[in-house]
Write a protein that holds these residues in place. Structure first.
Motif, PDB file in Angstrom:
ATOM      1  N   LYS A   6       0.100  39.129  18.328  1.00  8.55           N
ATOM      2  CA  LYS A   6       1.614  39.117  17.840  1.00  8.55           C
ATOM      3  C   LYS A   6       1.567  40.651  16.970  1.00  8.55           C
ATOM      4  CE  LYS A   6       4.867  36.644  14.786  1.00  8.55           C
ATOM      5  NZ  LYS A   6       5.258  35.378  14.173  1.00  8.55           N
ATOM      6  N   VAL A   7       0.451  41.218  16.551  1.00  6.50           N
ATOM      7  CA  VAL A   7       1.020  42.282  15.906  1.00  6.50           C
ATOM      8  C   VAL A   7       0.992  43.488  18.035  1.00  6.50           C
ATOM      9  CG1 VAL A   7      -0.510  44.486  14.714  1.00  6.50           C
ATOM     10  CG2 VAL A   7      -0.629  42.326  14.239  1.00  6.50           C
ATOM     11  N   PHE A   8      -0.187  43.810  18.305  1.00  2.00           N
ATOM     12  CA  PHE A   8       0.371  44.591  19.524  1.00  2.00           C
ATOM     13  C   PHE A   8       1.476  44.566  19.800  1.00  2.00           C
ATOM     14  CE2 PHE A   8      -4.485  44.393  18.923  1.00  2.00           C
ATOM     15  CZ  PHE A   8      -4.796  46.175  18.333  1.00  2.00           C
ATOM     16  N   HIS A  12       4.602  47.194  20.418  1.00  2.00           N
ATOM     17  CA  HIS A  12       5.108  47.815  21.801  1.00  2.00           C
ATOM     18  C   HIS A  12       6.387  47.058  21.515  1.00  2.00           C
ATOM     19  CE1 HIS A  12       0.708  48.398  21.901  1.00  2.00           C
ATOM     20  NE2 HIS A  12       1.193  49.191  22.930  1.00  2.00           N
ATOM     21  N   ASP A  13       7.018  46.262  21.026  1.00  2.00           N
ATOM     22  CA  ASP A  13       8.582  45.901  20.693  1.00  2.00           C
ATOM     23  C   ASP A  13       8.469  44.754  22.127  1.00  2.00           C
ATOM     24  OD1 ASP A  13      10.747  45.765  19.652  1.00  2.00           O
ATOM     25  OD2 ASP A  13      11.902  47.034  21.211  1.00  2.00           O
ATOM     26  N   LEU A  14       7.875  43.773  22.279  1.00  2.00           N
ATOM     27  CA  LEU A  14       7.306  42.494  23.003  1.00  2.00           C
ATOM     28  C   LEU A  14       8.139  41.350  23.354  1.00  2.00           C
ATOM     29  CD1 LEU A  14       4.331  44.389  25.384  1.00  2.00           C
ATOM     30  CD2 LEU A  14       6.520  43.888  26.215  1.00  2.00           C
ATOM     31  N   THR A  15       8.697  41.362  23.511  1.00  2.00           N
ATOM     32  CA  THR A  15       8.259  39.096  23.384  1.00  2.00           C
ATOM     33  C   THR A  15       7.317  38.831  23.916  1.00  2.00           C
ATOM     34  OG1 THR A  15       9.474  39.218  25.429  1.00  2.00           O
ATOM     35  CG2 THR A  15      11.460  39.537  23.551  1.00  2.00           C
ATOM     36  N   GLN A  16       7.431  37.469  23.452  1.00  2.00           N
ATOM     37  CA  GLN A  16       5.917  36.509  24.310  1.00  2.00           C
ATOM     38  C   GLN A  16       6.396  36.904  25.535  1.00  2.00           C
ATOM     39  OE1 GLN A  16       6.773  32.854  22.018  1.00  2.00           O
ATOM     40  NE2 GLN A  16       4.877  33.617  20.493  1.00  2.00           N
ATOM     41  N   GLU A  17       7.766  36.411  26.165  1.00  2.00           N
ATOM     42  CA  GLU A  17       8.472  36.101  27.868  1.00  2.00           C
ATOM     43  C   GLU A  17       7.901  37.477  28.298  1.00  2.00           C
ATOM     44  OE1 GLU A  17       9.530  34.368  30.344  1.00  2.00           O
ATOM     45  OE2 GLU A  17       9.541  33.769  28.906  1.00  2.00           O
ATOM     46  N   THR A  26       2.916  31.812  31.123  1.00  2.00           N
ATOM     47  CA  THR A  26       3.718  31.372  30.472  1.00  2.00           C
ATOM     48  C   THR A  26       4.744  31.465  29.270  1.00  2.00           C
ATOM     49  OG1 THR A  26       2.936  29.673  30.155  1.00  2.00           O
ATOM     50  CG2 THR A  26       3.483  29.163  32.279  1.00  2.00           C
ATOM     51  N   ARG A  27       5.558  31.885  28.879  1.00  2.00           N
ATOM     52  CA  ARG A  27       5.205  32.555  27.495  1.00  2.00           C
ATOM     53  C   ARG A  27       4.629  31.532  26.605  1.00  2.00           C
ATOM     54  NH1 ARG A  27       7.632  29.960  23.171  1.00  2.00           N
ATOM     55  NH2 ARG A  27       8.716  29.041  24.462  1.00  2.00           N
ATOM     56  N   GLN A  28       4.539  30.039  26.549  1.00  2.00           N
ATOM     57  CA  GLN A  28       3.541  28.861  25.820  1.00  2.00           C
ATOM     58  C   GLN A  28       2.574  29.287  25.780  1.00  2.00           C
ATOM     59  OE1 GLN A  28       6.157  27.886  28.600  1.00  2.00           O
ATOM     60  NE2 GLN A  28       7.583  26.844  28.255  1.00  2.00           N
ATOM     61  N   THR A  29       1.799  30.100  26.820  1.00  2.00           N
ATOM     62  CA  THR A  29       0.259  30.266  26.826  1.00  2.00           C
ATOM     63  C   THR A  29      -0.193  31.242  25.470  1.00  2.00           C
ATOM     64  OG1 THR A  29      -0.146  29.629  29.442  1.00  2.00           O
ATOM     65  CG2 THR A  29      -1.229  31.188  28.304  1.00  2.00           C
ATOM     66  N   VAL A  30       1.430  32.379  25.994  1.00  2.41           N
ATOM     67  CA  VAL A  30       1.256  32.845  24.839  1.00  2.41           C
ATOM     68  C   VAL A  30       1.595  33.319  23.386  1.00  2.41           C
ATOM     69  CG1 VAL A  30       2.300  35.441  23.589  1.00  2.41           C
ATOM     70  CG2 VAL A  30       2.034  35.555  26.711  1.00  2.41           C
ATOM     71  N   LEU A  31       2.192  31.704  23.293  1.00  7.21           N
ATOM     72  CA  LEU A  31       2.708  31.346  22.111  1.00  7.21           C
ATOM     73  C   LEU A  31       1.042  30.590  21.226  1.00  7.21           C
ATOM     74  CD1 LEU A  31       4.684  30.509  19.888  1.00  7.21           C
ATOM     75  CD2 LEU A  31       5.364  28.712  21.266  1.00  7.21           C
ATOM     76  N   ALA A  32       0.595  29.581  22.314  1.00  6.90           N
ATOM     77  CA  ALA A  32      -0.279  29.041  21.762  1.00  6.90           C
ATOM     78  C   ALA A  32      -1.789  29.736  21.898  1.00  6.90           C
ATOM     79  CB  ALA A  32      -0.724  28.373  22.930  1.00  6.90           C
ATOM     80  N   ILE A  33      -2.355  31.087  22.123  1.00 11.23           N
ATOM     81  CA  ILE A  33      -2.671  31.727  21.675  1.00 11.23           C
ATOM     82  C   ILE A  33      -2.732  32.375  20.891  1.00 11.23           C
ATOM     83  CG2 ILE A  33      -3.987  34.252  22.322  1.00 11.23           C
ATOM     84  CD1 ILE A  33      -3.553  33.288  25.541  1.00 11.23           C
ATOM     85  N   GLU A  34      -1.491  32.858  20.534  1.00  5.33           N
ATOM     86  CA  GLU A  34      -0.876  33.249  19.167  1.00  5.33           C
ATOM     87  C   GLU A  34      -1.489  32.859  17.760  1.00  5.33           C
ATOM     88  OE1 GLU A  34       2.352  34.871  19.067  1.00  5.33           O
ATOM     89  OE2 GLU A  34       2.342  36.927  19.856  1.00  5.33           O
ATOM     90  N   LYS A  35      -1.054  31.118  17.778  1.00  5.15           N
ATOM     91  CA  LYS A  35      -1.673  30.213  17.099  1.00  5.15           C
ATOM     92  C   LYS A  35      -2.780  29.822  16.722  1.00  5.15           C
ATOM     93  CE  LYS A  35       3.644  28.473  16.663  1.00  5.15           C
ATOM     94  NZ  LYS A  35       4.078  28.810  15.456  1.00  5.15           N
ATOM     95  N   GLY A  36      -3.755  30.834  17.638  1.00  9.59           N
ATOM     96  CA  GLY A  36      -5.338  30.216  17.863  1.00  9.59           C
ATOM     97  C   GLY A  36      -5.078  28.548  17.930  1.00  9.59           C
TER      98      GLY A  36
END
Length: 66
Positions: A6-8, A12-17, A26-36
């Motif tokens: 999330k910090v990175f 870099h002004d990037l959305t999860q998408e 998928t965005r859901q994969t990025v979200l799940a990784i970010e949330k641990g």
């Protein structure tokens, strides 16, 4: 495993998408990784680090409590 994705993304002004598109997940994969809730494969972890131009250790840290 804790991470600083999330910090990175913010640096870099990037959305999860947008990050998901760049990594081919998928965005859901990025979200799940970010949330641990999901630990990425070693391949995906290296792709994330490479995308941001940092070492894998700068993105991911092992959490003894997990």
């Amino acid at each position: 495993m804790k991470n600083r994705i999330k910090v990175f993304r913010a640096m870099h002004d990037l959305t999860q998408e947008a990050l998901a598109r760049e990594l081919g997940v998928t965005r859901q994969t990025v979200l799940a990784i970010e949330k641990g809730k999901y630990d990425p494969s070693l391949d995906l972890a290296f792709r994330i680090a490479r995308y941001f131009g940092v070492t894998i250790e700068e993105v991911f840290t092992f959490d003894e409590a997990s």
